[in-house]
Scaffold this motif. Structure first.
Motif, mmCIF file in Angstrom:
data_model
loop_
_atom_site.group_PDB
_atom_site.id
_atom_site.type_symbol
_atom_site.label_atom_id
_atom_site.label_comp_id
_atom_site.label_asym_id
_atom_site.label_seq_id
_atom_site.Cartn_x
_atom_site.Cartn_y
_atom_site.Cartn_z
ATOM 1 N N GLN A 1 0.816 -1.216 0.000
ATOM 2 C CA GLN A 1 0.000 0.000 0.000
ATOM 3 C C GLN A 1 0.847 1.263 0.000
ATOM 4 O OE1 GLN A 1 -3.004 -0.044 3.106
ATOM 5 N NE2 GLN A 1 -3.413 -2.211 2.776
ATOM 6 N N SER A 2 2.032 1.184 0.588
ATOM 7 C CA SER A 2 2.883 2.372 0.684
ATOM 8 C C SER A 2 3.949 2.423 -0.404
ATOM 9 C CB SER A 2 3.551 2.426 2.065
ATOM 10 O OG SER A 2 4.300 1.252 2.310
ATOM 11 N N GLY A 3 3.886 1.509 -1.379
ATOM 12 C CA GLY A 3 4.817 1.550 -2.507
ATOM 13 C C GLY A 3 6.202 1.035 -2.190
ATOM 14 N N GLY A 4 6.326 0.178 -1.167
ATOM 15 C CA GLY A 4 7.631 -0.357 -0.802
ATOM 16 C C GLY A 4 7.908 -1.718 -1.400
ATOM 17 N N THR A 5 9.019 -2.308 -0.988
ATOM 18 C CA THR A 5 9.447 -3.611 -1.481
ATOM 19 C C THR A 5 9.894 -4.485 -0.312
ATOM 20 O OG1 THR A 5 10.231 -2.675 -3.566
ATOM 21 C CG2 THR A 5 11.099 -4.822 -2.961
ATOM 22 N N VAL A 6 9.435 -5.721 -0.283
ATOM 23 C CA VAL A 6 9.954 -6.687 0.685
ATOM 24 C C VAL A 6 11.257 -7.234 0.109
ATOM 25 C CG1 VAL A 6 9.553 -8.833 1.933
ATOM 26 C CG2 VAL A 6 7.633 -7.285 1.478
ATOM 27 N N VAL A 7 12.376 -6.895 0.743
ATOM 28 C CA VAL A 7 13.676 -7.295 0.221
ATOM 29 C C VAL A 7 13.978 -8.745 0.574
ATOM 30 C CG1 VAL A 7 16.152 -6.821 0.242
ATOM 31 C CG2 VAL A 7 14.516 -4.930 0.370
ATOM 32 N N ALA A 8 13.818 -9.105 1.861
ATOM 33 C CA ALA A 8 14.137 -10.473 2.279
ATOM 34 C C ALA A 8 13.494 -10.781 3.612
ATOM 35 C CB ALA A 8 15.642 -10.682 2.365
ATOM 36 N N VAL A 9 13.205 -12.068 3.808
ATOM 37 C CA VAL A 9 12.752 -12.584 5.095
ATOM 38 C C VAL A 9 13.721 -13.688 5.484
ATOM 39 C CG1 VAL A 9 10.893 -13.712 6.364
ATOM 40 C CG2 VAL A 9 10.336 -12.084 4.544
ATOM 41 N N THR A 10 14.421 -13.496 6.587
ATOM 42 C CA THR A 10 15.418 -14.468 7.024
ATOM 43 C C THR A 10 15.094 -14.878 8.454
ATOM 44 O OG1 THR A 10 17.039 -13.267 5.703
ATOM 45 C CG2 THR A 10 17.881 -14.942 7.205
ATOM 46 N N GLY A 11 14.445 -16.015 8.605
ATOM 47 C CA GLY A 11 14.051 -16.440 9.938
ATOM 48 C C GLY A 11 13.067 -15.461 10.539
ATOM 49 N N THR A 12 13.487 -14.800 11.630
ATOM 50 C CA THR A 12 12.621 -13.817 12.287
ATOM 51 C C THR A 12 13.044 -12.393 11.964
ATOM 52 O OG1 THR A 12 14.000 -13.897 14.273
ATOM 53 C CG2 THR A 12 12.086 -15.381 14.194
ATOM 54 N N GLU A 13 13.861 -12.215 10.921
ATOM 55 C CA GLU A 13 14.303 -10.891 10.501
ATOM 56 C C GLU A 13 13.706 -10.566 9.129
ATOM 57 O OE1 GLU A 13 16.244 -9.155 12.583
ATOM 58 O OE2 GLU A 13 16.363 -10.847 13.978
ATOM 59 N N VAL A 14 13.195 -9.345 8.986
ATOM 60 C CA VAL A 14 12.609 -8.900 7.715
ATOM 61 C C VAL A 14 13.254 -7.577 7.328
ATOM 62 C CG1 VAL A 14 10.491 -8.211 6.514
ATOM 63 C CG2 VAL A 14 10.401 -9.999 8.278
ATOM 64 N N SER A 15 13.636 -7.446 6.064
ATOM 65 C CA SER A 15 14.165 -6.174 5.564
ATOM 66 C C SER A 15 13.259 -5.655 4.459
ATOM 67 C CB SER A 15 15.604 -6.338 5.060
ATOM 68 O OG SER A 15 15.677 -7.317 4.039
ATOM 69 N N LEU A 16 12.963 -4.364 4.524
ATOM 70 C CA LEU A 16 12.035 -3.716 3.603
ATOM 71 C C LEU A 16 12.691 -2.473 3.034
ATOM 72 C CD1 LEU A 16 9.090 -3.751 6.169
ATOM 73 C CD2 LEU A 16 9.503 -5.502 4.435
ATOM 74 N N GLY A 17 12.222 -2.022 1.881
ATOM 75 C CA GLY A 17 12.817 -0.832 1.281
ATOM 76 C C GLY A 17 11.835 0.003 0.492
ATOM 77 N N TRP A 18 12.106 1.303 0.446
ATOM 78 C CA TRP A 18 11.325 2.244 -0.361
ATOM 79 C C TRP A 18 12.284 3.021 -1.250
ATOM 80 C CZ3 TRP A 18 9.840 0.332 4.131
ATOM 81 C CH2 TRP A 18 8.478 0.040 4.338
ATOM 82 N N ASN A 19 11.860 3.274 -2.476
ATOM 83 C CA ASN A 19 12.672 3.934 -3.502
ATOM 84 C C ASN A 19 13.821 3.037 -3.955
ATOM 85 O OD1 ASN A 19 12.712 6.258 -5.137
ATOM 86 N ND2 ASN A 19 14.516 7.046 -4.082
ATOM 87 N N LEU A 20 13.572 1.735 -3.925
ATOM 88 C CA LEU A 20 14.544 0.772 -4.429
ATOM 89 C C LEU A 20 14.096 0.226 -5.772
ATOM 90 C CD1 LEU A 20 15.366 -1.220 -1.161
ATOM 91 C CD2 LEU A 20 16.799 0.476 -2.283
#
Length: 477
Positions: free
Chosen positions: A292-311
């Protein structure tokens, strides 16, 4: 919009031909607004009610042509149930689209269509055929088609318009940044959908959703439908950090660098929540908010999640979108009584970043590198040290903080600059007159009045740690 005089009755003669303009836009000015329309799920409707669809299509065509007349549009051609049209200016093209969506909604469709999910009546915002409309404005040179004796258009303007229309969902109007900027009459609902990766179009394209105010409540369903259409390349990738770094050394790298991006690192304390269904529900909420906010799910590693905007997708307001995502996520977890309340820690960092796919043709992973990630890591370290759930650090942190309920709690020092870190208030209750969330505290922090902060800390354990960190000045990259 003056829709009354063009209300289309079901008794409309199928043989009537509206008087459309004969001279094409752009013949003199060399610029035009191009519009594409398309009926959503038309194949499904044809299969379900073939005969009734013939009548419905005739009514649809009559409505589109009446709106073209009203706003001085030029019908370039029809392809199946799709229209291509041209206008002298972006304003007329958008008003045509607004009126078309309004008339299609208020039209009296045959009852047989209402049994089909693609055109059922629902919630006072859906009724009958749903069409996508895409609009773009730019350089245009009309060329006469000797077979049809009509003028046609070719090139980047047409390609962009077709892609913008195709990325949307039925019931919406989708326009580019240039169209939105040219509107002088903005008496309509406008929603920034962020950057879109359009097939055949280099870079990201900012797309706006436009609707009549009366149909603005379509937005959530439209965004949900668009999310499902997005490429699987945007889906979370489950892998390990070691595997990512080994693949990053592969010759087949396609990393792109941006001078300004916003990243979010999210850590989940899963030892207290073992249910896989609860984890899936949380990740579903995260993905929905990111889309909804125009971002990107970069990776999910176990219990860690990285997200990005303007990528992967261009997002001009990426800092606000990333902080808004963080604030919204914690608000949802708090107000819904989620089992994850208090177990999710998020940190936002901004700056230059490199993002892209690494690996072989068969196995490809998405990675993010650069200063923005370093800031995220520093923010997360500070979060754990302070015992807080959400904070952000960006070049204009003080300015961004004014749009969210937050307070300064630390700083990140590097060789070139110092960036403030702000804690987001994730509680459901109003802190009221709490000194720790007042302008007096913000002033004391800014002036490094350590003893003042300690004196007023009271039961606020975070402030006691903040005072110690200010004393030692140890929060740095």
């Amino acid at each position: 919009l003056p829709t009354g005089i063009f209300e289309v009755k079901r008794t409309l003669s199928k043989s009537s031909t509206p008087v459309l303009r004969s001279q094409p836009p752009g013949a003199i000015s060399k610029t035009a607004a191009i519009v594409f329309t398309d009926i959503e799920s038309s194949t499904v409707i044809w299969e379900a009610v073939r005969e009734k669809m013939r009548d419905a299509l005739a009514d649809h065509n009559a409505i589109i042509r009446q709106c073209l007349i009203e706003w001085n549009g030029y019908e370039v051609k029809t392809i199946g149930d799709s229209f291509m049209a041209a206008f002298d200016c972006a304003e007329e093209a958008v008003k045509f689209a607004l009126q078309a969506q309004t008339l299609l909604f208020t039209h009296s469709w045959d009852d047989s269509l209402k049994d089909i999910s693609a055109c059922c009546t629902q919630g006072g915002i859906w009724n009958g055929l749903r069409i996508r409309i895409g609009v773009h404005y730019g350089d245009a040179t009309p060329e006469l088609n000797p077979l049809t004796s009509r003028f046609d258009y070719h090139g980047q303007l047409v390609n962009m318009t077709a892609r913008v229309e195709g990325c949307g969902a039925g019931g919406g109007i989708y326009v580019t940044q240039v169209v939105r900027d040219l509107l002088t009459d903005k008496d309509c609902y406008i929603r920034d959908l962020g950057g879109m990766s359009l097939k055949g179009i280099s870079g990201g394209t900012i797309v706006y959703l436009i609707l009549p105010h009366s149909l603005a409540n379509r937005t959530p369903e439209i965004i949900d439908t668009m999310s499902k259409k997005k490429s699987a390349a945007c889906s979370p990738v489950v892998t390990s950090p070691r595997r990512m770094w080994s693949l990053a050394k592969h010759e087949d790298r396609m990393l792109q660098t941006t001078q300004s991006a916003s990243l979010v690192l999210m850590s989940m304390k899963s030892e207290e929540t073992e249910n896989d269904g609860q984890l899936s529900e949380l990740l579903s909420t995260v993905c929905s908010l990111v889309e909804q906010s125009g971002g990107t799910v970069v990776a999910v590693t176990g219990t860690e999640v990285s997200l990005g905007w303007n990528l992967q997708h261009e997002c001009a307001s990426h800092v606000l979108e990333a902080v808004y995502f963080t604030s919204s996520l914690h608000t949802i977890l708090c107000r819904t009584g989620s089992c994850w309340e208090g177990l999710v820690v998020t940190g936002v960092g901004t700056g230059p970043a490199s993002y892209g796919a690494v690996g072989s043709a068969k196995t490809r992973f998405y990675v993010t590198l650069g200063p923005a990630l370093q800031r995220c890591i520093a923010v997360m370290r500070l979060n754990h040290e302070l015992g807080i759930s959400a904070s952000f650090a960006c070049d204009e942190a003080a300015k961004v903080s004014l749009q969210f309920f937050s307070r300064p709690v630390g700083q990140i020092n590097s060789a070139s600059d110092t960036i403030l870190v702000y804690q987001l208030d994730t509680r459901d209750n109003d802190p009221g007159e709490s000194w720790g969330w007042s302008t007096s505290y913000a002033s004391a922090f800014s002036n490094h009045e350590i003893e003042t902060i300690r004196q007023h800390a009271g039961d606020d354990a975070v402030l006691r740690v903040v005072a110690d960190l200010l004393q030692d000045s140890i929060t740095s990259l």
